[in-house]
Design an enzyme around this catalytic site. Structure first.
Site, PDB file in Angstrom:
ATOM      1  N   HIS A 160      29.169  82.668 -45.724  1.00 43.35           N
ATOM      2  CA  HIS A 160      27.874  82.080 -44.926  1.00 43.35           C
ATOM      3  C   HIS A 160      28.089  81.676 -43.795  1.00 43.35           C
ATOM      4  CE1 HIS A 160      28.716  78.276 -47.201  1.00 43.35           C
ATOM      5  NE2 HIS A 160      28.446  77.925 -46.001  1.00 43.35           N
ATOM      6  N   ASP A 184      32.258  83.611 -51.870  1.00 41.63           N
ATOM      7  CA  ASP A 184      31.884  83.317 -50.627  1.00 41.63           C
ATOM      8  C   ASP A 184      32.921  83.010 -49.653  1.00 41.63           C
ATOM      9  OD1 ASP A 184      30.253  82.377 -48.500  1.00 41.63           O
ATOM     10  OD2 ASP A 184      29.402  80.762 -49.626  1.00 41.63           O
ATOM     11  N   SER A 214      31.927  73.476 -45.630  1.00 43.42           N
ATOM     12  CA  SER A 214      32.049  74.872 -45.781  1.00 43.42           C
ATOM     13  C   SER A 214      33.217  75.534 -45.130  1.00 43.42           C
ATOM     14  CB  SER A 214      30.647  75.526 -45.040  1.00 43.42           C
ATOM     15  OG  SER A 214      29.384  75.010 -46.080  1.00 43.42           O
TER      16      SER A 214
END
Length: 728
Positions: free
Chosen positions: A83, A219, A648
């Site tokens: 992402h 991810d 992230s």
């Protein structure tokens, strides 16, 4: 040194307290080293952060300024989240060559895809510059004058620190300006896409599983940073060479067990741990509920248009994910804040603070009136908070209105013609970027419902004139929207390009001032600038001063407590342990998930839970290579590291300094941790590095990328600052 000594003293006074909570500056780790080692860490603080020799920090980068990445080879290979790389992946995608859906793996370095706007930033060193910034400042200065003098000192210190180098210096306030730290940085602008799994792996579970545990999402994505022939930063060139970093993280095949020490190293965005009860009340009772309602409607509309058209699906994939991300976060945040009785705890803390201040005349003079003034200022902000949120989330959630803001200089006549003389200026670039991923029908639908919500929820005194005149029915607003979108140049790529190609400051401004889109934007901004913004402009500086004094008072009152600065996108270390949790009565979560769980979730009728045929084949044949345990193929795990947005892509590192996972989310029960952290409930979610390797190697057949890494097992000695011999 005085602050570090105070922190050491606090640790000595509180031997039972370990820093499960907190995002710590690497400079502070010497004070935390004993505590970290007592809970399993095998490294020294110098091996994590050092200026004199290579250390773990040399493998960590700020990825694009919005995520974290880490170097995992001596050839500049970067691992981050899928992402985080989503925008870059989308930019290379089309209906004919859909990298989002199908994935991408460069078989050679020549196949790696450049990304002109992407960069990574290393931290060269950091330094406590509090004394240089604050020494001799008059405490009676107004916030405006104080900020002016502080800014000038920061400019001088930064210039002196980087003069004659290609480095940059960033100096930021901590504890609301009680302390200042300088970060000397090095930025590389040539960052190329190397590999990404298909969205069916990288986004498995989609918005349904976002912020949730258990999780089964791969991810991750891979990029490579390139340098000029001299190893220094350089703009993109086919002649650039892969960067040879000072340190890259060895990749562990050993795996994780419940109770294992973990450390997250990255660039967390923003936390607000020291908010008063007044701010938390507004957040919980007004700001979050309305932001959730607005985004709920936007998502409903976008979802409908994306399902009806594949082109729109690709155009709006990244936008939809961006809107959905914080929509779900705010829902969980409010739930968690209520569950932890945060408002009551804040009020109890403030009562204790008030009593402590009253016990000493000098303290009472310094701190006694702070909380009453907090209440007054937040009451002023609460009166405009609703209108402010609908302005930002509803009105500026319309792409046509946002575009008007981007090009408002043309309508105002304030843009010199010379700025548009070059063919590739910032306006033509912004225009191309906007219309590449724009659908007028979808945007008009959003426009209708956002204006309807604004009329229904916002007091009339804050309604711009064109909106105030509208009927309160959807049909009436849609009639207005049809007219505006058919007449405004903002809805047409061709008409906007004509404005740029024929730009004349006076003539263009005269035309655009009559354009209904610019007329609406002007009215919206007039309300914001005259009625909303002035309230924040009048109250925010004083709130900053109050928080500076309040946090200083809290630290004085609780000298046996460890205090960490709020996250502000600077490099931090959080540490915790692998572990499951009990979010509610009768529910117990394990700390890990497996490939078995992916198969259990498979739903071919739901695009969020489609499992690629190749992954199913790997599962059927158990072709896991060295990446599985005797009993299962790991996918994700959770630990108690304190994280937030910006983390992230952060590496999850084990006790020996080896990469064991890639942080990509928090559990839904943890989303309140920006305001209130709970070690019993809060969990960061990571994809197990062994699943990453499985996808690269067995699924994609990109074995050459695995061979580029330094794989280590339980018997490998990891030497930070020296050569690491891996196993393959």
């Amino acid at each position: 040194m005085k602050r570090i000594f105070t922190l050491l003293l606090a640790l000595c006074l509180s031997p039972a307290l370990w820093a499960a909570e907190g995002m710590w500056l690497p400079l502070m780790l010497k004070a935390l080293q004993d505590d970290m080692q007592a809970h399993g860490m095998k490294l020294t603080a110098e091996e994590i952060y050092s200026v004199n020799q290579s250390s773990l920090k040399d493998a960590i980068v700020s990825f694009g300024g919005f995520c974290t990445g880490e170097l995992i080879s001596d050839q500049g290979l970067i691992l981050t989240n899928h992402h985080c790389g989503y925008g870059a992946i989308q930019s290379h995608s089309s209906v004919q060559d859909d990298l989002l859906t199908n994935g991408f793996w460069a078989r050679t370095k020549e196949e790696e895809k450049p990304n002109p706007s992407l960069f990574v930033t290393f931290i060269v060193r950091m330094e406590d510059v509090t004394e240089q910034v604050l020494q001799g400042l008059d405490p009676k200065l107004s916030e405006t004058e104080r900020e002016k003098q502080v800014s000038e000192r920061i400019r001088q210190i930064s210039q002196q620190a980087t003069q004659g180098t290609h480095y940059k210096a960033l100096i930021k306030p901590f504890f609301y300006g009680n302390e200042y730290y300088m970060f000397v940085t090095e930025t590389y602008d040539d960052v190329r896409l190397v590999g990404t799994p298909p969205s069916s792996i990288g986004k498995f579970g989609g918005d349904t599983d976002n912020w949730m545990w258990p999780r089964h999402t791969g991810d991750f994505s891979l990029f490579r940073v390139y340098a000029g022939p001299d190893g220094k930063p350089a703009k993109y060139s086919p002649n650039n060479k892969p960067l040879k970093p000072k340190h890259h993280l060895p990749v562990s095949l050993e795996g994780v067990q419940e109770g294992d020490f973990t450390m997250v190293f990255g660039f967390p965005g923003r936390t607000q741990q020291y908010l008063t009860s007044h701010a938390v009340k507004i957040l919980m009772e007004q700001t979050n509920p309305h932001r959730i309602d607005i985004r709920d409607k936007r998502l409903e509309i976008l979802d409908r248009h994306m399902k009806a058209n594949d082109t729109v699906r690709i155009q709006y994939a990244s936008k939809y994910a961006s809107v959905a991300n914080y929509w779900k976060k705010w829902i969980g945040e409010n739930r968690g804040l209520k569950q932890l009785n945060t408002l009551e705890e804040k009020r109890a803390q403030e009562q204790a603070f008030q009593q402590w201040a009253a016990q000493d005349p000098q303290r009472n003079e310094q701190y006694g009136k702070l909380l009453a003034r907090f209440a007054e200022l937040y009451q002023q902000q609460e009166r405009v908070d609703l209108a402010n949120n609908y302005h930002r989330e509803a009105l500026l959630g319309v792409e046509l209105i946002k575009l008007a803001g981007t090009f408002n200089a043309l309508a105002s006549g304030s843009l010199p013609a010379a700025e548009l003389s070059a063919g590739n200026n910032r306006f033509t670039t912004a225009l191309e970027r906007h219309f590449k991923d724009y659908n007028a029908a979808a945007d008009k639908d959003v426009f209708v419902h956002m204006l309807l919500l604004y009329k229904q929820q916002v007091p009339q005194q804050f309604q711009p004139e064109p909106i105030r005149k509208l009927p309160t029915t959807e049909a009436g607003i849609r009639t207005y929207a049809d007219k505006l979108y058919s007449q405004s140049v903002l809805a047409s790529r061709q008409k906007m390009q004509e404005q740029l190609s024929t730009y004349d400051p006076k003539k263009t401004a005269a035309r655009l001032r009559k354009d209904p889109g610019f007329v609406l934007y002007g009215a919206i901004q007039e309300v914001f600038e005259k009625q909303i913004a002035p309230v924040y402009a009048a109250t925010d500086p004083e709130l900053e001063l109050l928080y500076r004094r309040y946090v200083a008072g809290l630290r004085q009152m609780q000298q046996d407590k460890l205090f960490y600065p709020d996250a502000n996108s600077t490099l931090r270390v959080a540490y915790g342990k692998v572990g499951g949790y009990t979010p509610q009565d009768g529910v117990q979560y394990l700390p890990y998930t497996t490939l078995e769980g992916i198969m259990e979730k498979e739903d071919p009728s739901n695009e969020e839970f489609i499992v690629p045929e190749r992954l199913k084949e790997i599962y059927r044949t158990k072709d896991y290579g060295p990446y599985a345990t005797e009993d299962y193929m790991p996918v994700c795990f959770v630990a108690s590291n304190h994280t937030t947005g910006g983390n992230s892509g952060s590496p999850v590192i084990d006790a020996k300094g080896r990469l064991i996972g890639l942080n990509f989310d928090r559990s839904w029960e943890s989303t309140m941790s920006d305001v209130k952290y709970s070690p019993e409930i809060c969990r960061n979610i990571a994809v197990d590095i062994r699943y990453v390797l499985l996808i690269i190697d067995k699924f994609a057949g990109a074995t050459h990328l695995v061979e580029e890494m330094t794989l280590v097992d339980a018997n490998t000695t990891v030497e930070i600052g020296g050569e690491v011999m891996g196993v393959h």
